[in-house]
Design an enzyme around this catalytic site. Structure first.
Site, PDB file in Angstrom:
ATOM      1  N   TYR A 142       0.828  -1.209   0.000  1.00  0.00           N
ATOM      2  CA  TYR A 142       0.000   0.000   0.000  1.00  0.00           C
ATOM      3  C   TYR A 142       0.862   1.259   0.000  1.00  0.00           C
ATOM      4  O   TYR A 142       0.434   2.310  -0.462  1.00  0.00           O
ATOM      5  CB  TYR A 142      -0.904   0.032   1.236  1.00  0.00           C
ATOM      6  CG  TYR A 142      -2.233  -0.645   1.043  1.00  0.00           C
ATOM      7  CD1 TYR A 142      -2.298  -2.004   0.744  1.00  0.00           C
ATOM      8  CD2 TYR A 142      -3.422   0.060   1.151  1.00  0.00           C
ATOM      9  CE1 TYR A 142      -3.514  -2.631   0.576  1.00  0.00           C
ATOM     10  CE2 TYR A 142      -4.642  -0.559   0.976  1.00  0.00           C
ATOM     11  CZ  TYR A 142      -4.686  -1.899   0.695  1.00  0.00           C
ATOM     12  OH  TYR A 142      -5.900  -2.510   0.519  1.00  0.00           O
ATOM     13  N   LYS A 187       2.954 -15.288   2.420  1.00  0.00           N
ATOM     14  CA  LYS A 187       3.173 -16.026   1.166  1.00  0.00           C
ATOM     15  C   LYS A 187       4.664 -16.319   1.105  1.00  0.00           C
ATOM     16  O   LYS A 187       5.369 -15.922   0.173  1.00  0.00           O
ATOM     17  CB  LYS A 187       2.684 -15.180  -0.020  1.00  0.00           C
ATOM     18  CG  LYS A 187       2.653 -15.894  -1.349  1.00  0.00           C
ATOM     19  CD  LYS A 187       1.554 -16.938  -1.467  1.00  0.00           C
ATOM     20  CE  LYS A 187       1.700 -17.712  -2.775  1.00  0.00           C
ATOM     21  NZ  LYS A 187       0.752 -18.837  -2.898  1.00  0.00           N
ATOM     22  N   ASP A 219      -3.176 -18.152   0.277  1.00  0.00           N
ATOM     23  CA  ASP A 219      -4.167 -18.848  -0.561  1.00  0.00           C
ATOM     24  C   ASP A 219      -4.872 -19.939   0.248  1.00  0.00           C
ATOM     25  O   ASP A 219      -6.088 -20.098   0.191  1.00  0.00           O
ATOM     26  CB  ASP A 219      -3.522 -19.410  -1.837  1.00  0.00           C
ATOM     27  CG  ASP A 219      -2.242 -20.191  -1.582  1.00  0.00           C
ATOM     28  OD1 ASP A 219      -1.684 -20.117  -0.462  1.00  0.00           O
ATOM     29  OD2 ASP A 219      -1.791 -20.904  -2.502  1.00  0.00           O
ATOM     30  N   ASP A 243      -6.404  -6.831   4.027  1.00  0.00           N
ATOM     31  CA  ASP A 243      -7.522  -6.178   3.335  1.00  0.00           C
ATOM     32  C   ASP A 243      -8.445  -7.243   2.759  1.00  0.00           C
ATOM     33  O   ASP A 243      -9.660  -7.212   2.939  1.00  0.00           O
ATOM     34  CB  ASP A 243      -6.953  -5.288   2.218  1.00  0.00           C
ATOM     35  CG  ASP A 243      -8.048  -4.627   1.399  1.00  0.00           C
ATOM     36  OD1 ASP A 243      -9.004  -4.118   2.008  1.00  0.00           O
ATOM     37  OD2 ASP A 243      -7.950  -4.628   0.160  1.00  0.00           O
ATOM     38  N   ASP A 247     -12.234  -8.850   4.446  1.00  0.00           N
ATOM     39  CA  ASP A 247     -13.500  -8.836   3.696  1.00  0.00           C
ATOM     40  C   ASP A 247     -14.106 -10.235   3.671  1.00  0.00           C
ATOM     41  O   ASP A 247     -15.311 -10.412   3.847  1.00  0.00           O
ATOM     42  CB  ASP A 247     -13.281  -8.371   2.246  1.00  0.00           C
ATOM     43  CG  ASP A 247     -13.590  -6.893   2.070  1.00  0.00           C
ATOM     44  OD1 ASP A 247     -13.431  -6.127   3.045  1.00  0.00           O
ATOM     45  OD2 ASP A 247     -13.986  -6.498   0.955  1.00  0.00           O
TER      46      ASP A 247
HETATM   47  C1  IPM Z   1     -10.425  -1.063   3.620  1.00  0.00           C
HETATM   48  C2  IPM Z   1     -10.622  -0.496   2.249  1.00  0.00           C
HETATM   49  C3  IPM Z   1      -9.452   0.410   1.953  1.00  0.00           C
HETATM   50  C4  IPM Z   1      -8.200  -0.437   1.965  1.00  0.00           C
HETATM   51  C5  IPM Z   1      -9.536   1.210   0.653  1.00  0.00           C
HETATM   52  C6  IPM Z   1     -10.856   1.927   0.506  1.00  0.00           C
HETATM   53  C7  IPM Z   1      -8.388   2.159   0.533  1.00  0.00           C
HETATM   54  O1  IPM Z   1     -10.771  -1.507   1.312  1.00  0.00           O
HETATM   55  O2  IPM Z   1     -10.350  -0.272   4.573  1.00  0.00           O
HETATM   56  O3  IPM Z   1     -10.356  -2.284   3.737  1.00  0.00           O
HETATM   57  O4  IPM Z   1      -7.888  -1.079   0.971  1.00  0.00           O
HETATM   58  O5  IPM Z   1      -7.536  -0.448   2.988  1.00  0.00           O
HETATM   59 MG    MG Z   2     -10.890  -3.447   2.162  1.00  0.00          MG
END
Ligand code: IPM
Ligand code: MG
Length: 353
Positions: A142, A187, A219, A243, A247
């Site tokens: 990032y 990884k 993975d 990240d 999710d």
């Molecule tokens: C998160 C989001 C952010 C990230 C984006 C919007 C920059 O996906 O907070 O998980 O990738 O960190």
């Molecule tokens: Mg995210």
């Protein structure tokens, strides 16, 4: 006590959900005798519209002057065509880096009243899920060098021993307070930065002999999360893997509208925000679920202000309201009572009182 909170409503449903969290904080203040002094701060797409940049210096400065930051969500289709370094998301990266918030805690918890919401089969979910993803937040790909070179583009993943050690330490400390089970995701079969990551985590583990540590390739971790999520308690991983996996972890709880997050640094200042995004499709319609932001505010009470009882009061209020059958659209199911964003806020405040 008096606490200064910078509130960044942001874009899309951000303003609606933060409004309810602010009301909840005020209710907590009234009940427990605290003063929460809120300052509204512009960041994200709305700041681009107003000032031509996603994170004006004055906004970052206001956050630095505060005891903590509460953020709704940033971004939306309106700003999607802007060049990468001018997009609303840059506000998030700028805040994380600017405030030194290297540790991102993302609990993925399946609420008791919402057991049916998970897309996984009941036999896989069992009696619920409670995973804590600890994501490194100010390093890795990032923030590594990136650019274009003719018709080639590149991004770089880079980690130092110090960066890995401080995030791993946070994860070990959290594991000690939970079930003493840590999975470090990397990884290392491919990436040199992951091999360093693994070495550092292994080295640190000698300081925490009670914590069992496993290393897993990303993975495989992605697969194990849907195959047998109950094997996980605390997961620690890099910025990008975190990240993605956070999710995935939130999705298997079936209620992304419910999940909070905390971003912490070395001091007590933190940034608290829902895991969900700005949901432009339902913005301004009183449909968004404010619970993720409200529980994020509870995390602020606990982690930044050390107000555990107050935090618990908010979490209990949320549970009571859900147990009473009230639902926003995203978590609605048959026989439940559908309410809007504001009404959900009202119900939770009623319980706190
Ligand atoms: C998160 C989001 C952010 C990230 C984006 C919007 C920059 O996906 O907070 O998980 O990738 O960190
Ligand atoms: Mg995210």
């Amino acid at each position: 006590m008096n606490y200064k909170i910078a509130v960044i409503p942001g874009d899309g449903i951000g303003p609606e959900v933060t409004e309810q969290a602010v009301r909840v904080l005020n209710a907590v203040g009234d009940k427990f005798g605290h003063q929460f002094e809120m300052t509204e701060v512009d960041a994200g797409g709305c700041a681009i519209d107003k000032y031509g940049e996603p994170l004006p210096a004055a906004s970052l400065e206001s956050c630095k002057q505060s005891d903590s930051v509460l953020l709704g969500a940033v971004g939306g289709p309106k700003w999607d065509t802007l060049p990468g370094n001018q997009r609303p998301e840059q506000a998030l990266l700028g805040l994380r880096k600017g405030l030194g918030l290297y540790a991102n805690l993302r609990p993925a918890v399946l609420h008791n009243a919402l057991k049916d919401a998970s897309p996984l089969k009941p036999e896989i979910i069992g009696d619920g899920l409670d995973i804590m993803v600890v994501r490194e937040l100010t390093g890795g790909i990032y923030f590594g060098d990136r650019g274009r070179d003719g018709d080639t583009a590149y991004d770089t993943e880079k980690y130092s021993v110090e960066e890995v050690e401080r995030i791993a330490r946070i994860a070990f400390e959290i594991a000690m307070k939970r079930n003493k089970k840590l999975v470090s995701v990397d990884k290392a079969n491919i990436l040199e930065s992951s091999r360093l990551w693994r070495e550092v985590v292994t080295g640190l583990s000698t300081e925490y002999p009670e914590v069992s540590v496993d290393h897993m390739y990303v993975d495989n971790a992605a697969m194990q999360l849907v195959r047998n999520p109950k094997q996980f308690d605390v997961i620690v991983t890099s910025n990008m893997f975190g990240d993605i996996l956070s999710d995935e972890a939130s999705m298997i709880t079936g209620s992304i509208g419910m999940l909070p997050s905390a971003s912490l640094g070395t001091g007590s200042l933190g940034m608290y925000e829902p895991v969900h995004g700005s949901a432009p499709d339902i913005a301004g319609q009183n449909k968004a679920n404010p619970i993720a932001t409200i529980i994020s505010a509870a995390m602020m009470l606990r982690y930044s202000f050390n107000l555990a009882e107050e935090a618990q009061a908010v979490e209990n209020a949320v549970s009571k309201v859900l147990d009473s059958g009230y639902r926003t659209g995203d978590i609605m199911s048959e026989g439940m009572k559908l309410v809007g964003t504001k009404e959900m806020g009202d119900l939770i405040i009623e319980q706190i009182k």
